[in-house]
Write a protein that holds these residues in place. Structure first.
Motif, PDB file in Angstrom:
ATOM      1  N   ASP A 199       0.829  -1.202   0.000  1.00 28.14           N
ATOM      2  CA  ASP A 199       0.000   0.000   0.000  1.00 28.14           C
ATOM      3  C   ASP A 199       0.868   1.259   0.000  1.00 28.14           C
ATOM      4  O   ASP A 199       0.686   2.154  -0.828  1.00 28.14           O
ATOM      5  CB  ASP A 199      -0.892  -0.062   1.244  1.00 28.14           C
ATOM      6  CG  ASP A 199      -1.908   1.047   1.319  1.00 28.14           C
ATOM      7  OD1 ASP A 199      -2.974   0.896   0.719  1.00 28.14           O
ATOM      8  OD2 ASP A 199      -1.633   2.056   2.006  1.00 28.14           O
ATOM      9  N   ILE A 200       1.838   1.332   0.895  1.00 31.22           N
ATOM     10  CA  ILE A 200       2.674   2.540   0.979  1.00 31.22           C
ATOM     11  C   ILE A 200       3.639   2.603  -0.205  1.00 31.22           C
ATOM     12  O   ILE A 200       4.006   3.688  -0.648  1.00 31.22           O
ATOM     13  CB  ILE A 200       3.409   2.653   2.345  1.00 31.22           C
ATOM     14  CG1 ILE A 200       3.943   4.083   2.573  1.00 31.22           C
ATOM     15  CG2 ILE A 200       4.516   1.636   2.473  1.00 31.22           C
ATOM     16  CD1 ILE A 200       2.898   5.150   2.744  1.00 31.22           C
ATOM     17  N   TYR A 201       3.999   1.463  -0.750  1.00 32.89           N
ATOM     18  CA  TYR A 201       4.848   1.439  -1.947  1.00 32.89           C
ATOM     19  C   TYR A 201       4.098   2.082  -3.116  1.00 32.89           C
ATOM     20  O   TYR A 201       4.656   2.900  -3.847  1.00 32.89           O
ATOM     21  CB  TYR A 201       5.249   0.000  -2.256  1.00 32.89           C
ATOM     22  CG  TYR A 201       6.234  -0.189  -3.384  1.00 32.89           C
ATOM     23  CD1 TYR A 201       7.448   0.503  -3.426  1.00 32.89           C
ATOM     24  CD2 TYR A 201       5.972  -1.104  -4.403  1.00 32.89           C
ATOM     25  CE1 TYR A 201       8.358   0.296  -4.461  1.00 32.89           C
ATOM     26  CE2 TYR A 201       6.886  -1.320  -5.427  1.00 32.89           C
ATOM     27  CZ  TYR A 201       8.066  -0.614  -5.455  1.00 32.89           C
ATOM     28  OH  TYR A 201       8.971  -0.821  -6.474  1.00 32.89           O
ATOM     29  N   ARG A 209      14.135   2.404  -0.434  1.00 36.28           N
ATOM     30  CA  ARG A 209      14.136   1.702   0.851  1.00 36.28           C
ATOM     31  C   ARG A 209      13.047   0.642   0.890  1.00 36.28           C
ATOM     32  O   ARG A 209      13.260  -0.456   1.400  1.00 36.28           O
ATOM     33  CB  ARG A 209      13.917   2.692   2.001  1.00 36.28           C
ATOM     34  CG  ARG A 209      15.174   3.304   2.495  1.00 36.28           C
ATOM     35  CD  ARG A 209      14.932   4.070   3.810  1.00 36.28           C
ATOM     36  NE  ARG A 209      15.895   5.149   3.833  1.00 36.28           N
ATOM     37  CZ  ARG A 209      15.613   6.430   3.914  1.00 36.28           C
ATOM     38  NH1 ARG A 209      14.370   6.838   4.054  1.00 36.28           N
ATOM     39  NH2 ARG A 209      16.568   7.328   3.908  1.00 36.28           N
ATOM     40  N   LEU A 210      11.870   0.982   0.378  1.00 36.68           N
ATOM     41  CA  LEU A 210      10.781   0.008   0.354  1.00 36.68           C
ATOM     42  C   LEU A 210      11.165  -1.196  -0.501  1.00 36.68           C
ATOM     43  O   LEU A 210      10.890  -2.343  -0.130  1.00 36.68           O
ATOM     44  CB  LEU A 210       9.486   0.648  -0.140  1.00 36.68           C
ATOM     45  CG  LEU A 210       8.842   1.645   0.828  1.00 36.68           C
ATOM     46  CD1 LEU A 210       7.742   2.429   0.133  1.00 36.68           C
ATOM     47  CD2 LEU A 210       8.320   0.943   2.072  1.00 36.68           C
ATOM     48  N   GLU A 211      11.821  -0.955  -1.619  1.00 37.25           N
ATOM     49  CA  GLU A 211      12.275  -2.058  -2.463  1.00 37.25           C
ATOM     50  C   GLU A 211      13.295  -2.922  -1.722  1.00 37.25           C
ATOM     51  O   GLU A 211      13.285  -4.144  -1.834  1.00 37.25           O
ATOM     52  CB  GLU A 211      12.832  -1.517  -3.778  1.00 37.25           C
ATOM     53  CG  GLU A 211      11.727  -0.951  -4.659  1.00 37.25           C
ATOM     54  CD  GLU A 211      12.207  -0.137  -5.851  1.00 37.25           C
ATOM     55  OE1 GLU A 211      13.427   0.186  -5.931  1.00 37.25           O
ATOM     56  OE2 GLU A 211      11.361   0.191  -6.702  1.00 37.25           O
ATOM     57  N   GLU A 212      14.149  -2.285  -0.933  1.00 35.60           N
ATOM     58  CA  GLU A 212      15.116  -3.021  -0.116  1.00 35.60           C
ATOM     59  C   GLU A 212      14.392  -3.867   0.935  1.00 35.60           C
ATOM     60  O   GLU A 212      14.777  -5.015   1.198  1.00 35.60           O
ATOM     61  CB  GLU A 212      16.072  -2.039   0.563  1.00 35.60           C
ATOM     62  CG  GLU A 212      17.178  -2.701   1.347  1.00 35.60           C
ATOM     63  CD  GLU A 212      18.157  -1.705   1.958  1.00 35.60           C
ATOM     64  OE1 GLU A 212      18.943  -2.144   2.815  1.00 35.60           O
ATOM     65  OE2 GLU A 212      18.143  -0.500   1.601  1.00 35.60           O
ATOM     66  N   ILE A 213      13.333  -3.325   1.516  1.00 31.48           N
ATOM     67  CA  ILE A 213      12.556  -4.068   2.511  1.00 31.48           C
ATOM     68  C   ILE A 213      11.892  -5.285   1.877  1.00 31.48           C
ATOM     69  O   ILE A 213      11.919  -6.377   2.440  1.00 31.48           O
ATOM     70  CB  ILE A 213      11.529  -3.152   3.207  1.00 31.48           C
ATOM     71  CG1 ILE A 213      12.261  -2.127   4.094  1.00 31.48           C
ATOM     72  CG2 ILE A 213      10.520  -3.963   4.028  1.00 31.48           C
ATOM     73  CD1 ILE A 213      11.399  -0.986   4.591  1.00 31.48           C
ATOM     74  N   PHE A 214      11.315  -5.105   0.691  1.00 33.80           N
ATOM     75  CA  PHE A 214      10.728  -6.258  -0.009  1.00 33.80           C
ATOM     76  C   PHE A 214      11.794  -7.345  -0.185  1.00 33.80           C
ATOM     77  O   PHE A 214      11.526  -8.525   0.043  1.00 33.80           O
ATOM     78  CB  PHE A 214      10.176  -5.851  -1.382  1.00 33.80           C
ATOM     79  CG  PHE A 214       8.790  -5.275  -1.350  1.00 33.80           C
ATOM     80  CD1 PHE A 214       7.685  -6.098  -1.194  1.00 33.80           C
ATOM     81  CD2 PHE A 214       8.583  -3.911  -1.507  1.00 33.80           C
ATOM     82  CE1 PHE A 214       6.393  -5.581  -1.186  1.00 33.80           C
ATOM     83  CE2 PHE A 214       7.304  -3.381  -1.494  1.00 33.80           C
ATOM     84  CZ  PHE A 214       6.207  -4.213  -1.336  1.00 33.80           C
ATOM     85  N   LYS A 260      10.519 -10.993  -0.858  1.00 34.26           N
ATOM     86  CA  LYS A 260       9.375 -10.784  -1.751  1.00 34.26           C
ATOM     87  C   LYS A 260       9.771  -9.850  -2.888  1.00 34.26           C
ATOM     88  O   LYS A 260      10.628  -8.983  -2.734  1.00 34.26           O
ATOM     89  CB  LYS A 260       8.191 -10.153  -1.002  1.00 34.26           C
ATOM     90  CG  LYS A 260       7.726 -10.931   0.207  1.00 34.26           C
ATOM     91  CD  LYS A 260       6.996 -12.173  -0.174  1.00 34.26           C
ATOM     92  CE  LYS A 260       6.465 -12.872   1.061  1.00 34.26           C
ATOM     93  NZ  LYS A 260       5.838 -14.123   0.755  1.00 34.26           N
ATOM     94  N   LYS A 261       9.090 -10.003  -4.002  1.00 40.61           N
ATOM     95  CA  LYS A 261       9.263  -9.101  -5.137  1.00 40.61           C
ATOM     96  C   LYS A 261       8.494  -7.809  -4.829  1.00 40.61           C
ATOM     97  O   LYS A 261       7.355  -7.869  -4.338  1.00 40.61           O
ATOM     98  CB  LYS A 261       8.700  -9.766  -6.394  1.00 40.61           C
ATOM     99  CG  LYS A 261       8.835  -8.950  -7.630  1.00 40.61           C
ATOM    100  CD  LYS A 261       8.219  -9.664  -8.831  1.00 40.61           C
ATOM    101  CE  LYS A 261       8.236  -8.719 -10.013  1.00 40.61           C
ATOM    102  NZ  LYS A 261       7.340  -9.131 -11.066  1.00 40.61           N
ATOM    103  N   PRO A 262       9.087  -6.624  -5.098  1.00 40.01           N
ATOM    104  CA  PRO A 262       8.341  -5.375  -4.867  1.00 40.01           C
ATOM    105  C   PRO A 262       7.034  -5.378  -5.653  1.00 40.01           C
ATOM    106  O   PRO A 262       7.011  -5.676  -6.838  1.00 40.01           O
ATOM    107  CB  PRO A 262       9.280  -4.287  -5.374  1.00 40.01           C
ATOM    108  CG  PRO A 262      10.637  -4.897  -5.276  1.00 40.01           C
ATOM    109  CD  PRO A 262      10.434  -6.365  -5.566  1.00 40.01           C
ATOM    110  N   GLN A 263       5.964  -5.080  -4.940  1.00 40.57           N
ATOM    111  CA  GLN A 263       4.630  -5.126  -5.537  1.00 40.57           C
ATOM    112  C   GLN A 263       3.790  -4.023  -4.923  1.00 40.57           C
ATOM    113  O   GLN A 263       3.894  -3.748  -3.731  1.00 40.57           O
ATOM    114  CB  GLN A 263       4.039  -6.500  -5.229  1.00 40.57           C
ATOM    115  CG  GLN A 263       2.791  -6.840  -5.948  1.00 40.57           C
ATOM    116  CD  GLN A 263       2.361  -8.270  -5.607  1.00 40.57           C
ATOM    117  OE1 GLN A 263       2.966  -8.973  -4.813  1.00 40.57           O
ATOM    118  NE2 GLN A 263       1.267  -8.686  -6.220  1.00 40.57           N
ATOM    119  N   THR A 264       2.954  -3.412  -5.729  1.00 37.95           N
ATOM    120  CA  THR A 264       2.072  -2.363  -5.221  1.00 37.95           C
ATOM    121  C   THR A 264       0.663  -2.889  -5.038  1.00 37.95           C
ATOM    122  O   THR A 264       0.258  -3.878  -5.668  1.00 37.95           O
ATOM    123  CB  THR A 264       2.008  -1.157  -6.186  1.00 37.95           C
ATOM    124  OG1 THR A 264       1.465  -1.592  -7.435  1.00 37.95           O
ATOM    125  CG2 THR A 264       3.363  -0.523  -6.392  1.00 37.95           C
TER     126      THR A 264
END
Length: 188
Positions: free
Chosen positions: A39-41, A80-85, A90-94
């Motif tokens: 959601d925040i991504y 940073r969010l991509e790093e957290i994924f 997990k793959k970055p996803q919105t």
């Protein structure tokens, strides 16, 4: 934690798993974290488009500069969010953030309904930006707490960095509003 009763009337707890640090995490709790992260991504990625639109509509050089600075920070928030994924495996996803979409639409309606080169418009842009910042502050604070509960101190630290930047932007916007923009807007 809520319990449920089996057919025999005995209480049974939801399935848990322990991480390498011994923290207990329910699958649903982890899913909640990931859904909020998606959601925040989405929100941050869409702010990369919305901030420049609001920035072009500003009159105050100080506000323009603050928004430019925050746009650069927002790019780092996305990374940073991509790093957290990645840390979470997990793959970055919105996932579309209805709240942020509403806040951005409200800002656009305000821009459409006010005249250009006006400090009243700048005051409204600050209000719109602070509504967005407060949403982000709430989200990052909650995500940081969830990450800590799950035993992901590395993730919590990344979320804390972004949280502090969001708080700084909120304070800066308040300072700009109170030092010049609101007084000038009231005098128009």
């Amino acid at each position: 934690m809520p319990t449920s009763k089996s057919a025999h009337g005995s209480a049974r707890r939801p399935a848990h798993r322990s991480d390498s640090h011994g923290h207990m995490n329910s699958t649903r709790f982890s899913e909640l974290f990931m859904e909020e992260l998606k959601d925040i991504y989405w929100a941050e990625k869409n702010l990369l488009k919305a901030i420049p639109k609001m920035q072009k509509a500003t009159t105050s050089d100080e506000l323009t500069h603050a928004m430019d600075e925050h746009l650069e920070e927002t790019k780092h928030h996305v990374m940073r969010l991509e790093e957290i994924f990645e840390i979470m495996g997990k793959k970055p996803q919105t996932k579309k953030c209805e709240a942020m979409e509403g806040l951005m639409m409200e800002a656009q309606v305000f821009l459409d309904d006010t005249e250009a080169d006006s400090m009243v418009r700048d005051a409204g842009i600050i209000i719109s930006m602070q509504k967005i910042e407060h949403y982000e502050i709430a989200t990052y604070g909650c995500l940081r707490t969830l990450a800590n509960v799950m035993g992901h101190a590395d993730v919590a630290e990344l979320l804390e960095q972004t949280l502090e930047e969001e708080k700084h932007t909120d304070s800066l916007l308040t300072e700009i509003a109170e030092s010049t923009v609101n007084e000038e807007a009231a005098a128009e």
